[in-house]
Design an enzyme around this catalytic site. Structure first.
Site, PDB file in Angstrom:
ATOM      1  N   TYR A 136      -3.471 -14.156  29.142  1.00 51.74           N
ATOM      2  CA  TYR A 136      -3.461 -12.851  28.480  1.00 51.74           C
ATOM      3  C   TYR A 136      -2.136 -12.670  27.754  1.00 51.74           C
ATOM      4  CZ  TYR A 136      -3.066  -7.799  27.865  1.00 51.74           C
ATOM      5  OH  TYR A 136      -2.888  -6.552  27.325  1.00 51.74           O
ATOM      6  N   GLU A 172      -3.782  -7.465  21.292  1.00 57.45           N
ATOM      7  CA  GLU A 172      -4.153  -8.011  22.589  1.00 57.45           C
ATOM      8  C   GLU A 172      -4.970  -9.279  22.371  1.00 57.45           C
ATOM      9  OE1 GLU A 172      -5.107  -5.308  26.504  1.00 57.45           O
ATOM     10  OE2 GLU A 172      -6.530  -5.315  24.885  1.00 57.45           O
TER      11      GLU A 172
END
Ligand code: GDP
Ligand code: MN
Length: 379
Positions: free
Chosen positions: A101, A189
């Protein structure tokens, strides 16, 4: 402004961020053709402004064009968290060895772009954040200096132990920084950032929000706005230059200035009521804005009373009063309207409103109390 995954990937690709090849489709036939073009295993992905599409069945792998066509049929028109899927992405499927991530936001507290990186990508990052926060590493970048190669490497090393792969992740992190700053993003993101078994690095998913206040200098990004994701009320408000946020209460509010609007909402809550919206009609208010504001508010069936709270500075009370009178003449508003106008041209405003059905109030407390009370009464 929120943008779709494919739009974020278009932006990122412009900064050399590694993005798997993809095509966009709105029909099953286009999806099949795209899968044939790509000629390998593909992933069919719903393009809607929400996360968790995978869990909702909006992300599916297809080994053949036949299968891509079938998945497209299931995903197009699907409802994901209240949004209807109108577009799908057909993307070259990537082999996954690891899912990381990488997130970036503008942190208001430190006034810096902040990275959040984790080796526990792919799944719900909120769950990682709440259950195992130690797995998320944060790093604030000095925006005056930018992100150095050393800093990028240090950050990459937090999630990737193999030196050669960490170099590639660091390169990814640096390119993401350029894209983030270059497009005036408020959020970016990448979840997951995939490492393949061959140790390649790919952005398999991408989410970006762009700062509305910077859109004037990004014509190409401003054009990415998807009108189908905006309610008609929100669109009208935006086009009129009103900041409007819909809420769940029954007291509609028309206020000038964001601070006064927030205060008015607090005072409504203080008197036991609930605001139906936040609405800032801004500075120099034309009667047109007031008319539009009232139309937007009365289109919400929950609204039982309307509170107009104006502090006349640059905004002239008589302009607002004329807008109110005009709105009342043009539309058939049957709801009780409480008006409190104070400041510039207050007296003229009172003259304009003399003889109308508005409930007038001299102070904010009085106005709010009346509006809350009127919202309670059965219609
Ligand atoms: P989200 O659920 O909305 O976050 O959508 P994602 O694009 O992140 O996809 C969800 C999941 O689908 C990912 O975490 C992957 O596990 C899987 N997935 C997505 N794209 C690919 C791909 O190209 N190859 C493989 N093997 N899995 C994928
Ligand atoms: Mn994702």
């Amino acid at each position: 402004m929120k943008i779709h995954e494919y739009q974020a990937k278009d932006i990122l690709r412009g900064y050399d961020v590694p993005i798997p090849r993809f095509e966009i489709a709105t029909t099953q036939a286009q999806a099949r053709a795209a899968a044939e073009d790509i000629g390998r295993m593909v992933v069919v992905k719903a393009q809607v402004h929400v996360g968790g599409r995978g869990k909702a069945g909006g992300v599916k792998l297809a080994k053949t064009p036949d299968e891509a066509e079938k998945h497209a049929g299931a995903i197009l028109g699907m409802d994901i968290k209240g949004l209807t899927v109108e577009k799908i992405m057909i993307s070259d499927a990537v082999d996954i060895d690891r899912e990381y991530y990488i997130g970036m936001i503008v942190d208001r507290a430190t006034k810096k772009p902040v990275y959040m990186v984790s080796e526990a990508g792919g799944i719900d990052i909120e769950e990682v954040a709440s259950k195992t926060p130690e797995k998320i590493h944060k790093y604030a970048v000095d925006p005056e200096k930018g992100l150095s190669k050393e800093e990028a490497l240090e950050l990459a090393a937090k999630i990737e132990s193999r030196p050669a792969v960490a170099e590639r992740v660091a390169d990814f992190i640096s390119k993401l920084y350029e894209a983030f700053v270059g497009s005036d993003a408020s959020l970016a993101e990448i979840n997951p950032l995939v490492i393949t078994p061959d140790e390649e690095v790919w952005a398999v998913d991408a989410k970006m929000n762009i700062d509305d206040n910077a859109l004037y200098r990004h014509e190409d990004i401003a054009a990415m706005r998807d009108p189908s994701t905006e309610t008609p009320e929100l669109r009208r408000a935006r086009e009129m230059g009103l900041s409007f946020v819909k809420l769940d209460g029954n007291v509609g509010c028309v206020v000038n200035g964001a601070g006064l609007a927030m205060t008015t909402m607090d005072v409504i809550a203080h008197y036991g009521g609930e605001p139906a919206n936040f609405l800032d009609i801004g500075g120099s208010s034309s009667p047109d804005k007031v008319v539009t504001a009232l139309e937007i508010i009365t289109s919400d069936p929950n609204v039982k009373s309307i509170l107009i709270n104006i502090f006349g500075g640059i905004t002239r009370c008589d302009d607002v009063a004329r807008g109110l009178a005009q709105a009342l003449a043009q539309t058939s508003i049957s709801l009780p309207i409480v008006v409190r106008l104070t400041g510039t041209n207050e007296e003229e405003a009172k003259e304009v409103l003399a003889g109308t059905e508005f409930v007038s109030a001299d102070t904010m407390d009085e106005a709010v109390e009346k509006a809350v009370e009127l919202a309670r009464q059965p219609a």
